[in-house]
Scaffold this motif. Structure first.
Motif, short mmCIF file in Angstrom:
data_model
loop_
_atom_site.label_atom_id
_atom_site.label_comp_id
_atom_site.label_asym_id
_atom_site.label_seq_id
_atom_site.Cartn_x
_atom_site.Cartn_y
_atom_site.Cartn_z
N GLY A 73 -8.42 8.30 1.59
CA GLY A 73 -8.95 8.24 2.79
C GLY A 73 -10.35 7.50 2.63
N LYS A 74 -10.97 6.95 3.38
CA LYS A 74 -12.37 6.24 3.29
C LYS A 74 -13.57 7.14 3.02
CE LYS A 74 -13.19 5.97 8.46
NZ LYS A 74 -13.25 5.31 9.52
N ASP A 75 -13.25 8.70 3.27
CA ASP A 75 -14.17 9.62 3.22
C ASP A 75 -14.06 10.20 1.54
OD1 ASP A 75 -12.11 10.86 3.64
OD2 ASP A 75 -12.84 12.23 5.03
N ASP A 76 -12.97 9.68 0.89
CA ASP A 76 -12.60 10.21 -0.54
C ASP A 76 -11.61 11.41 -0.37
OD1 ASP A 76 -13.45 7.93 -1.97
OD2 ASP A 76 -15.11 8.81 -2.44
N THR A 77 -11.06 11.63 0.89
CA THR A 77 -10.45 12.87 0.77
C THR A 77 -8.84 12.30 0.82
OG1 THR A 77 -11.69 14.06 2.57
CG2 THR A 77 -9.10 14.61 2.68
N TYR A 78 -8.16 12.99 -0.20
CA TYR A 78 -6.91 12.63 -0.30
C TYR A 78 -5.64 13.10 0.58
CZ TYR A 78 -8.52 10.72 -4.44
OH TYR A 78 -9.62 9.81 -5.31
N HIS A 79 -4.98 12.40 1.47
CA HIS A 79 -3.98 12.92 2.28
C HIS A 79 -2.75 12.67 1.70
CE1 HIS A 79 -7.13 13.08 5.49
NE2 HIS A 79 -7.36 11.82 4.96
N MET A 80 -1.76 13.82 1.80
CA MET A 80 -0.52 13.55 1.10
C MET A 80 0.60 14.24 1.99
SD MET A 80 0.79 14.83 -2.70
CE MET A 80 0.82 16.58 -2.27
N VAL A 81 1.60 13.44 2.08
CA VAL A 81 2.87 13.98 3.03
C VAL A 81 3.99 13.98 1.92
CG1 VAL A 81 2.06 13.12 4.98
CG2 VAL A 81 3.51 11.50 3.87
N SER A 96 -4.31 18.20 2.44
CA SER A 96 -5.39 17.33 1.91
C SER A 96 -6.13 17.81 0.86
CB SER A 96 -6.29 16.99 3.18
OG SER A 96 -6.87 17.84 3.73
N SER A 97 -6.72 16.93 0.33
CA SER A 97 -7.76 17.53 -0.84
C SER A 97 -8.84 16.63 -1.14
CB SER A 97 -6.91 17.90 -1.94
OG SER A 97 -7.52 18.53 -3.19
N HIS A 102 -7.77 21.84 -5.39
CA HIS A 102 -8.00 22.63 -4.34
C HIS A 102 -7.46 22.01 -2.90
CE1 HIS A 102 -11.02 23.86 -7.15
NE2 HIS A 102 -10.63 24.86 -7.03
N TRP A 103 -6.50 22.53 -2.52
CA TRP A 103 -5.73 21.89 -1.12
C TRP A 103 -6.14 22.64 0.00
CZ3 TRP A 103 -3.01 17.28 -1.49
CH2 TRP A 103 -2.86 16.74 -2.73
N SER A 104 -6.06 21.88 1.21
CA SER A 104 -5.91 22.69 2.52
C SER A 104 -4.57 23.25 2.61
CB SER A 104 -5.97 21.53 3.61
OG SER A 104 -4.82 20.77 3.55
N GLU A 105 -4.65 24.22 3.71
CA GLU A 105 -3.56 24.89 4.10
C GLU A 105 -2.42 23.75 4.36
OE1 GLU A 105 -1.81 27.94 7.49
OE2 GLU A 105 -3.89 27.47 7.47
N GLY A 282 10.84 12.56 -16.88
CA GLY A 282 11.15 13.26 -15.91
C GLY A 282 10.24 12.97 -14.48
N HIS A 283 9.42 11.97 -14.69
CA HIS A 283 8.71 11.46 -13.59
C HIS A 283 9.54 10.75 -12.38
CE1 HIS A 283 5.14 9.47 -11.59
NE2 HIS A 283 5.87 8.44 -11.33
N LYS A 284 9.40 11.27 -11.22
CA LYS A 284 10.29 11.00 -10.15
C LYS A 284 9.63 10.11 -8.97
CE LYS A 284 14.11 12.01 -9.57
NZ LYS A 284 15.10 11.23 -9.96
N HIS A 285 10.07 9.74 -8.11
CA HIS A 285 9.60 8.88 -6.85
C HIS A 285 8.39 9.88 -6.43
CE1 HIS A 285 10.75 7.72 -2.48
NE2 HIS A 285 9.67 7.56 -2.69
N GLY A 286 7.25 8.79 -6.50
CA GLY A 286 6.10 9.29 -5.99
C GLY A 286 5.24 7.90 -5.56
N THR A 287 3.83 7.94 -5.38
CA THR A 287 3.19 6.80 -4.85
C THR A 287 1.94 6.77 -5.65
OG1 THR A 287 2.11 7.99 -3.20
CG2 THR A 287 3.96 6.77 -2.62
N ILE A 288 1.21 5.62 -5.67
CA ILE A 288 -0.02 5.34 -6.50
C ILE A 288 -1.09 5.10 -5.62
CG2 ILE A 288 -1.17 3.69 -8.14
CD1 ILE A 288 1.51 3.00 -9.21
N THR A 289 -2.12 5.71 -5.95
CA THR A 289 -3.70 5.60 -5.44
C THR A 289 -4.66 5.61 -6.51
OG1 THR A 289 -5.23 6.69 -3.63
CG2 THR A 289 -4.00 8.19 -5.05
N THR A 290 -5.88 5.75 -6.18
CA THR A 290 -7.06 5.50 -7.22
C THR A 290 -7.80 6.61 -7.10
OG1 THR A 290 -8.43 4.34 -5.52
CG2 THR A 290 -7.02 3.18 -6.94
#
Length: 306
Positions: A73-81, A96-97, A102-105, A282-290
Protein backbone atom coordinates in the motif's frame (compact mmCIF):
# COMPACT_ATOMS: atom_id res chain seq x y z
CA UNK A 1 40.10 20.82 3.58
CA UNK A 2 39.19 20.13 -0.07
CA UNK A 3 39.54 16.39 0.56
CA UNK A 4 37.16 16.61 3.53
CA UNK A 5 34.60 18.56 1.49
CA UNK A 6 34.84 15.98 -1.29
CA UNK A 7 34.20 13.14 1.19
CA UNK A 8 31.23 15.01 2.67
CA UNK A 9 29.84 15.60 -0.83
CA UNK A 10 30.15 11.88 -1.69
CA UNK A 11 28.40 10.96 1.56
CA UNK A 12 25.56 13.37 0.80
CA UNK A 13 25.11 12.02 -2.72
CA UNK A 14 25.18 8.42 -1.45
CA UNK A 15 22.62 9.12 1.26
CA UNK A 16 20.34 10.98 -1.12
CA UNK A 17 20.47 8.35 -3.85
CA UNK A 18 17.17 6.51 -4.29
CA UNK A 19 17.21 3.19 -2.47
CA UNK A 20 16.55 0.22 -4.71
CA UNK A 21 13.52 -1.88 -3.90
CA UNK A 22 13.77 -5.65 -3.78
CA UNK A 23 11.21 -8.02 -5.27
CA UNK A 24 9.25 -10.28 -2.94
CA UNK A 25 7.36 -13.41 -4.08
CA UNK A 26 4.65 -14.93 -1.86
CA UNK A 27 4.04 -18.65 -1.89
CA UNK A 28 2.67 -21.64 0.00
CA UNK A 29 3.61 -25.28 0.30
CA UNK A 30 1.33 -28.24 -0.27
CA UNK A 31 -0.88 -29.34 1.44
CA UNK A 32 -1.36 -25.60 2.23
CA UNK A 33 -1.83 -26.05 5.98
CA UNK A 34 1.37 -24.31 7.12
CA UNK A 35 0.81 -20.81 5.75
CA UNK A 36 2.89 -18.10 4.09
CA UNK A 37 6.27 -18.73 2.48
CA UNK A 38 8.44 -16.01 0.93
CA UNK A 39 11.31 -15.55 -1.53
CA UNK A 40 13.19 -12.43 -2.65
CA UNK A 41 15.10 -11.28 -5.72
CA UNK A 42 17.20 -8.28 -6.68
CA UNK A 43 17.05 -8.88 -10.43
CA UNK A 44 13.57 -10.38 -10.86
CA UNK A 45 14.97 -13.65 -12.22
CA UNK A 46 16.81 -15.41 -9.39
CA UNK A 47 14.91 -15.96 -6.16
CA UNK A 48 16.35 -16.69 -2.73
CA UNK A 49 14.29 -18.72 -0.27
CA UNK A 50 13.19 -16.87 2.88
CA UNK A 51 11.49 -20.03 4.08
CA UNK A 52 8.40 -19.84 6.26
CA UNK A 53 5.80 -19.99 7.46
CA UNK A 54 5.40 -16.30 8.31
CA UNK A 55 1.65 -16.45 8.91
CA UNK A 56 -0.22 -19.58 9.95
CA UNK A 57 -3.74 -19.73 8.43
CA UNK A 58 -6.63 -19.30 10.87
CA UNK A 59 -9.40 -17.87 8.65
CA UNK A 60 -12.02 -20.07 7.00
CA UNK A 61 -13.34 -23.52 7.85
CA UNK A 62 -10.46 -25.46 6.30
CA UNK A 63 -7.68 -23.39 7.91
CA UNK A 64 -5.51 -23.48 4.80
CA UNK A 65 -3.63 -20.81 2.86
CA UNK A 66 -3.40 -21.11 -0.90
CA UNK A 67 -2.63 -18.47 -3.55
CA UNK A 68 -1.46 -15.67 -1.21
CA UNK A 69 -1.79 -12.34 -3.05
CA UNK A 70 -0.04 -9.32 -1.60
CA UNK A 71 0.15 -5.62 -2.46
CA UNK A 72 2.29 -2.86 -0.98
CA UNK A 73 0.00 0.00 0.00
CA UNK A 74 0.95 3.63 -0.35
CA UNK A 75 1.65 3.82 3.40
CA UNK A 76 4.04 0.84 3.10
CA UNK A 77 1.49 -1.46 4.70
CA UNK A 78 1.29 -4.87 3.05
CA UNK A 79 -2.21 -6.16 2.42
CA UNK A 80 -2.66 -9.87 1.72
CA UNK A 81 -5.59 -12.09 0.76
CA UNK A 82 -5.66 -15.84 0.20
CA UNK A 83 -7.81 -18.87 -0.57
CA UNK A 84 -9.11 -20.37 2.69
CA UNK A 85 -11.14 -23.35 1.43
CA UNK A 86 -10.75 -25.64 -1.55
CA UNK A 87 -14.54 -25.97 -1.74
CA UNK A 88 -17.45 -24.93 0.45
CA UNK A 89 -16.33 -21.46 1.47
CA UNK A 90 -17.98 -18.16 0.53
CA UNK A 91 -15.05 -15.82 1.21
CA UNK A 92 -11.31 -15.37 1.53
CA UNK A 93 -8.75 -14.55 4.22
CA UNK A 94 -7.20 -11.12 4.82
CA UNK A 95 -4.38 -9.77 7.01
CA UNK A 96 -1.96 -6.83 6.92
CA UNK A 97 1.59 -6.17 8.06
CA UNK A 98 4.29 -3.51 8.08
CA UNK A 99 7.24 -5.93 8.10
CA UNK A 100 5.75 -9.26 6.88
CA UNK A 101 6.67 -10.80 10.24
CA UNK A 102 4.11 -9.26 12.61
CA UNK A 103 0.58 -9.49 11.23
CA UNK A 104 -2.82 -8.08 12.07
CA UNK A 105 -5.61 -10.33 13.27
CA UNK A 106 -6.79 -12.47 10.37
CA UNK A 107 -10.23 -11.76 8.95
CA UNK A 108 -12.60 -13.82 6.85
CA UNK A 109 -14.30 -11.71 4.18
CA UNK A 110 -17.55 -13.49 3.05
CA UNK A 111 -17.84 -11.82 -0.35
CA UNK A 112 -20.19 -14.50 -1.78
CA UNK A 113 -22.48 -14.97 1.22
CA UNK A 114 -25.39 -13.69 -0.90
CA UNK A 115 -25.00 -16.69 -3.23
CA UNK A 116 -26.22 -19.78 -1.30
CA UNK A 117 -25.17 -22.25 -4.01
CA UNK A 118 -21.65 -20.89 -4.54
CA UNK A 119 -19.14 -23.74 -4.78
CA UNK A 120 -15.89 -21.93 -4.03
CA UNK A 121 -13.93 -18.68 -3.77
CA UNK A 122 -10.55 -19.21 -5.42
CA UNK A 123 -7.32 -17.22 -5.76
CA UNK A 124 -8.31 -13.71 -4.64
CA UNK A 125 -5.98 -11.15 -6.20
CA UNK A 126 -5.42 -7.57 -4.97
CA UNK A 127 -4.81 -4.65 -7.33
CA UNK A 128 -4.25 -1.07 -6.15
CA UNK A 129 -6.13 1.35 -8.39
CA UNK A 130 -4.14 4.58 -8.10
CA UNK A 131 -6.62 6.47 -10.28
CA UNK A 132 -9.46 5.95 -7.79
CA UNK A 133 -7.27 5.43 -4.70
CA UNK A 134 -8.86 2.09 -3.91
CA UNK A 135 -8.06 -1.60 -3.83
CA UNK A 136 -9.77 -3.98 -6.23
CA UNK A 137 -9.98 -7.64 -5.19
CA UNK A 138 -10.92 -10.17 -7.87
CA UNK A 139 -11.49 -13.92 -7.52
CA UNK A 140 -13.04 -16.94 -9.26
CA UNK A 141 -16.29 -18.57 -8.14
CA UNK A 142 -18.62 -21.20 -9.54
CA UNK A 143 -22.38 -20.81 -9.26
CA UNK A 144 -23.92 -23.91 -10.86
CA UNK A 145 -26.35 -23.40 -13.77
CA UNK A 146 -25.67 -19.63 -13.87
CA UNK A 147 -23.62 -19.54 -17.09
CA UNK A 148 -23.14 -21.41 -20.34
CA UNK A 149 -20.44 -24.06 -20.09
CA UNK A 150 -18.31 -26.40 -22.13
CA UNK A 151 -17.53 -29.98 -21.16
CA UNK A 152 -16.50 -29.10 -17.60
CA UNK A 153 -18.91 -30.01 -14.79
CA UNK A 154 -21.40 -27.48 -13.42
CA UNK A 155 -19.38 -27.22 -10.20
CA UNK A 156 -16.27 -26.26 -12.19
CA UNK A 157 -17.67 -23.49 -14.41
CA UNK A 158 -15.99 -20.36 -13.02
CA UNK A 159 -16.46 -16.66 -13.61
CA UNK A 160 -14.56 -13.76 -12.05
CA UNK A 161 -16.08 -11.43 -9.43
CA UNK A 162 -14.81 -8.36 -7.57
CA UNK A 163 -15.20 -5.94 -4.68
CA UNK A 164 -13.47 -2.64 -3.97
CA UNK A 165 -12.28 -1.18 -0.67
CA UNK A 166 -10.27 1.77 0.58
CA UNK A 167 -9.55 0.48 4.09
CA UNK A 168 -10.23 -3.31 4.18
CA UNK A 169 -12.96 -2.59 6.71
CA UNK A 170 -15.84 -1.75 4.40
CA UNK A 171 -16.30 -3.31 0.98
CA UNK A 172 -18.45 -2.56 -2.04
CA UNK A 173 -21.16 -4.97 -3.12
CA UNK A 174 -19.87 -7.96 -5.03
CA UNK A 175 -20.15 -7.63 -8.81
CA UNK A 176 -19.38 -9.78 -11.84
CA UNK A 177 -15.88 -8.89 -13.08
CA UNK A 178 -15.41 -11.10 -16.14
CA UNK A 179 -17.63 -13.42 -18.17
CA UNK A 180 -15.82 -14.12 -21.44
CA UNK A 181 -18.23 -16.91 -22.32
CA UNK A 182 -16.04 -19.66 -20.86
CA UNK A 183 -14.72 -20.81 -17.49
CA UNK A 184 -11.90 -18.61 -16.15
CA UNK A 185 -9.78 -18.49 -12.98
CA UNK A 186 -6.51 -16.93 -11.73
CA UNK A 187 -6.85 -13.49 -13.34
CA UNK A 188 -4.31 -10.70 -12.71
CA UNK A 189 -4.80 -6.99 -13.50
CA UNK A 190 -1.79 -5.10 -14.92
CA UNK A 191 -1.63 -1.33 -15.48
CA UNK A 192 0.36 -0.65 -18.65
CA UNK A 193 -0.34 3.10 -18.68
CA UNK A 194 -3.12 5.60 -18.13
CA UNK A 195 -6.39 4.07 -19.40
CA UNK A 196 -4.39 1.07 -20.64
CA UNK A 197 -4.73 -2.25 -18.80
CA UNK A 198 -4.03 -5.91 -19.46
CA UNK A 199 -5.72 -8.86 -17.77
CA UNK A 200 -3.83 -12.13 -17.49
CA UNK A 201 -6.44 -14.90 -17.69
CA UNK A 202 -6.38 -18.64 -17.15
CA UNK A 203 -8.79 -20.30 -19.58
CA UNK A 204 -10.00 -23.12 -17.35
CA UNK A 205 -12.09 -24.92 -19.97
CA UNK A 206 -11.50 -28.49 -21.00
CA UNK A 207 -9.25 -29.23 -22.77
CA UNK A 208 -7.52 -25.79 -22.73
CA UNK A 209 -6.30 -24.90 -19.21
CA UNK A 210 -3.73 -22.36 -20.40
CA UNK A 211 -3.03 -18.64 -19.98
CA UNK A 212 -4.10 -15.75 -22.23
CA UNK A 213 -4.36 -11.94 -22.11
CA UNK A 214 -7.27 -9.51 -22.54
CA UNK A 215 -7.15 -5.71 -22.86
CA UNK A 216 -9.20 -2.83 -21.47
CA UNK A 217 -9.21 0.87 -20.62
CA UNK A 218 -10.23 0.42 -16.97
CA UNK A 219 -9.00 -1.93 -14.22
CA UNK A 220 -12.54 -3.28 -13.86
CA UNK A 221 -12.93 -3.87 -17.59
CA UNK A 222 -14.48 -4.75 -19.86
CA UNK A 223 -11.55 -6.80 -21.15
CA UNK A 224 -11.70 -7.85 -24.79
CA UNK A 225 -9.50 -8.98 -27.70
CA UNK A 226 -8.32 -12.01 -25.75
CA UNK A 227 -5.12 -13.41 -27.24
CA UNK A 228 -4.13 -16.94 -28.08
CA UNK A 229 -2.43 -18.67 -25.11
CA UNK A 230 1.20 -17.84 -24.38
CA UNK A 231 1.62 -20.83 -22.03
CA UNK A 232 1.36 -24.56 -22.53
CA UNK A 233 -1.34 -26.98 -21.41
CA UNK A 234 -1.93 -27.28 -17.63
CA UNK A 235 -0.60 -23.91 -16.49
CA UNK A 236 -2.06 -21.42 -13.99
CA UNK A 237 -1.35 -18.93 -11.23
CA UNK A 238 0.25 -16.08 -13.22
CA UNK A 239 1.86 -13.05 -11.61
CA UNK A 240 3.62 -10.08 -13.20
CA UNK A 241 6.56 -7.80 -12.42
CA UNK A 242 7.87 -4.78 -14.34
CA UNK A 243 11.54 -4.69 -15.39
CA UNK A 244 12.49 -1.47 -17.20
CA UNK A 245 10.50 -1.55 -20.46
CA UNK A 246 9.43 -5.18 -20.15
CA UNK A 247 7.19 -7.30 -17.97
CA UNK A 248 7.97 -10.77 -16.69
CA UNK A 249 5.00 -13.10 -16.30
CA UNK A 250 5.65 -16.01 -13.97
CA UNK A 251 3.26 -18.95 -13.89
CA UNK A 252 2.87 -22.34 -12.28
CA UNK A 253 3.43 -24.93 -15.00
CA UNK A 254 1.71 -27.52 -12.86
CA UNK A 255 1.36 -30.14 -15.56
CA UNK A 256 5.15 -30.55 -15.55
CA UNK A 257 5.50 -29.61 -11.85
CA UNK A 258 7.72 -26.58 -12.43
CA UNK A 259 7.63 -22.80 -12.79
CA UNK A 260 8.02 -20.94 -16.05
CA UNK A 261 8.25 -17.30 -17.14
CA UNK A 262 7.81 -15.25 -20.29
CA UNK A 263 9.00 -11.72 -21.11
CA UNK A 264 6.88 -9.22 -23.02
CA UNK A 265 6.82 -5.52 -23.86
CA UNK A 266 3.25 -5.38 -25.20
CA UNK A 267 1.41 -8.51 -23.88
CA UNK A 268 1.04 -9.70 -27.47
CA UNK A 269 4.49 -11.10 -28.23
CA UNK A 270 6.08 -13.35 -25.60
CA UNK A 271 9.60 -14.69 -25.16
CA UNK A 272 10.08 -17.80 -23.02
CA UNK A 273 12.76 -17.03 -20.42
CA UNK A 274 12.17 -20.10 -18.24
CA UNK A 275 15.80 -21.19 -18.58
CA UNK A 276 16.90 -17.89 -17.00
CA UNK A 277 14.88 -18.12 -13.76
CA UNK A 278 15.42 -19.97 -10.51
CA UNK A 279 12.92 -20.45 -7.66
CA UNK A 280 12.93 -22.29 -4.33
CA UNK A 281 11.89 -25.93 -4.44
CA UNK A 282 8.18 -26.38 -3.78
CA UNK A 283 7.28 -22.80 -4.75
CA UNK A 284 3.57 -22.48 -5.51
CA UNK A 285 1.06 -19.91 -6.82
CA UNK A 286 1.67 -16.48 -5.26
CA UNK A 287 2.22 -12.86 -6.30
CA UNK A 288 5.10 -10.41 -6.51
CA UNK A 289 5.47 -7.04 -4.78
CA UNK A 290 8.43 -4.94 -3.60
CA UNK A 291 10.09 -4.49 -0.22
CA UNK A 292 12.75 -2.18 1.19
CA UNK A 293 16.20 -3.29 2.27
CA UNK A 294 15.11 -2.72 5.88
CA UNK A 295 12.20 -5.13 5.51
CA UNK A 296 14.44 -7.67 3.79
CA UNK A 297 17.00 -7.46 6.59
CA UNK A 298 14.26 -8.23 9.10
CA UNK A 299 13.06 -11.20 7.05
CA UNK A 300 16.59 -12.61 6.72
CA UNK A 301 17.03 -12.31 10.48
CA UNK A 302 13.71 -14.08 10.99
CA UNK A 303 14.65 -16.76 8.45
CA UNK A 304 17.80 -17.55 10.41
CA UNK A 305 15.65 -18.35 13.44
CA UNK A 306 13.64 -20.97 11.54
Amino acid sequence: MKKLLFILLLATVFNCAPKKDIYLFTSFREPATEGLYLAYSEDGYHWEDLKGPYLNPEAGDSKIMRDPSIVRGKDDTYHMVWTTDWKGGNGFGYASSKDLIHWSEQQYIPVMKHEPTVVNVWAPEIFYDDEQDQYIIIWASTIPYRFEKGIEAEDNNHRMYYVTTKDFKTFSDTKLFLDPGFSVIDCVIVKKGKDDYALIIKDNTRPRRDIEVGFGTSPIGPFTNITEPFSGHLSEGPTVLKLKNDWLIYYDNYGEKNYKAVKTSDFKMFEDVSEEISLPEGHKHGTITTISQKVLNGLIEEKNKK
